[in-house]
Design an enzyme around this catalytic site. Structure first.
Site, PDB file in Angstrom:
ATOM      1  CG  LEU A 295      14.040  16.079 -12.747  1.00 26.82           C
ATOM      2  CD1 LEU A 295      12.936  15.840 -13.775  1.00 26.82           C
ATOM      3  CD2 LEU A 295      13.949  17.499 -12.195  1.00 26.82           C
TER       4      LEU A 295
ATOM      5  CG  ASP B  23      17.497   3.793  -8.730  1.00 28.79           C
ATOM      6  OD1 ASP B  23      17.345   4.902  -9.285  1.00 28.79           O
ATOM      7  OD2 ASP B  23      17.955   2.791  -9.327  1.00 28.79           O
TER       8      ASP B  23
ATOM      9  CG  ASN C 143      11.155  11.390 -10.121  1.00 30.02           C
ATOM     10  OD1 ASN C 143      10.982  12.333 -10.880  1.00 30.02           O
ATOM     11  ND2 ASN C 143      12.253  10.641 -10.157  1.00 30.02           N
TER      12      ASN C 143
ATOM     13  CE1 TYR D 224       7.912  10.311 -19.299  1.00 27.12           C
ATOM     14  CE2 TYR D 224       7.426  12.058 -20.871  1.00 27.12           C
ATOM     15  CZ  TYR D 224       7.939  11.653 -19.656  1.00 27.12           C
ATOM     16  OH  TYR D 224       8.482  12.579 -18.794  1.00 27.12           O
TER      17      TYR D 224
ATOM     18  CE  LYS E  52       5.983  11.344 -16.478  1.00 25.95           C
ATOM     19  NZ  LYS E  52       6.281  11.173 -15.037  1.00 25.95           N
TER      20      LYS E  52
ATOM     21  CB  THR F 260      17.201  14.929 -17.035  1.00 27.88           C
ATOM     22  OG1 THR F 260      16.370  14.829 -18.212  1.00 27.88           O
ATOM     23  CG2 THR F 260      16.532  15.837 -16.019  1.00 27.88           C
TER      24      THR F 260
END
Length: 305
Positions: A20, A39, A92, A158, A162, A192
């Site tokens: 993404l 990255d 992201n 997670y 979020k 993904t």
């Protein structure tokens, strides 16, 4: 609607070496923005930059693991050194360490919170300082997840991160409004490396890799598509066409775009003088507890064989 033009804008996209994040970087560059690709892996970041520049865009790589203030400062500094400014931040970067509660270690929890939640905070803070100094507004796009909106089995860390990201978007939209900086959370759903591990989706994703389109019941019914489908939202939110959009959580995937609601009271009851455990027990099932809210990401609806 006028054509989206981000010429002269500069973006930092964390975790944009693949998936993404790479789709977001490509979409921003395709509409004229210069992009700092990030990255943790230098080779992956450089390959991503190559793919953006070969497509005609402007990009540089900055390999660093997000989470610390130092990493965030490096990303902002790279944007300024290479392109002179910073206008757009897309947070992201993320990792997974999925386990049920009783098996999740402190390290499992801390690693995900550090990358997702603290990484979003530190990068947004550094970007806010720079954008406010420039005095020309800006855009922050924080990447959320359905797990943060609804909860998800095995994803304590997670989902918590979020959910926190969506809360930060609402908070920062207020704090940064006078500086004309918009802040929104996006909630993407796409094929993904993570979703292809879900058995129900796996055969469709595998078929897609061999050139077959995803069926309509996924693209429309489930709002499930490619990373590129989700990427369209990013340049839109970074553009003048979305100057009035802030503090929102916006879902996108496949052929679907949706606005998520903010948490809010949906029903209430009152007792003169306040409540006791007994009076709560007497009325719960027929008042505020009559229609309890569901939890978890709804299971996909597949057509009957």
């Amino acid at each position: 609607m006028p054509s989206i033009d981000l010429t002269g804008k500069v973006a930092v996209v964390t975790g944009s070496g693949r998936g993404l994040g790479l789709a977001y970087a490509h979409a921003l560059a395709a509409h004229g923005a210069a992009v700092v690709v990030n990255d943790v892996d230098e080779a992956v970041a450089q390959q991503a930059v190559k793919s953006v520049t070969e497509a005609g865009g402007k990009a540089v790589a900055e390999a660093v693991a997000v989470g610390t203030g130092e990493a965030a400062d490096r990303l902002v500094a790279r944007a300024v050194e290479e392109f002179g400014r910073l206008d757009i931040l897309v947070t992201n970067a993320g990792i997974l360490r999925d386990k049920v509660l009783w098996k999740m270690t402190d390290d499992d929890f801390d690693a995900v919170i550090t990358t997702h939640l603290r990484g979003t905070f530190t990068c947004a803070r550094a970007a806010a300082v720079r954008m406010r100094e420039q005095g020309e507004g800006g855009t922050m796009i924080l990447v959320g997840s359905p797990a943060g909106q609804r909860g998800n089995f095995g994803q304590t860390n997670y989902a918590a991160a979020k959910a926190g990201i969506a809360a930060m978007a609402r908070t920062w939209s207020m704090e940064l409004a006078r500086a004309h900086i918009t802040v929104n959370a996006i909630v993407p759903v796409a094929a993904t490396a993570m979703t292809e591990t879900i058995p129900a989706f796996a055969p469709y994703i595998e078929a897609m890799k061999h050139g077959q389109p995803l069926p309509d019941f996924l693209r429309k019914g489930e709002g499930f598509g490619t990373p590129e489908d989700c990427a369209a939202l990013v340049p839109f939110l970074a553009s003048e066409a979305a100057r009035g959009v802030t503090g929102q959580a916006i879902g996108i995937g496949g052929d679907k775009v949706a606005l998520w609601s903010h948490p809010q009271e949906i029903t209430a009851a009152y007792a003169d003088g306040g409540w006791s455990p007994d009076t709560l027990a007497d009325v719960w099932a027929t008042s505020v507890g009559a229609e309890p809210q569901t939890v978890g990401i709804p299971a996909p609806k597949f057509p009957e064989a």
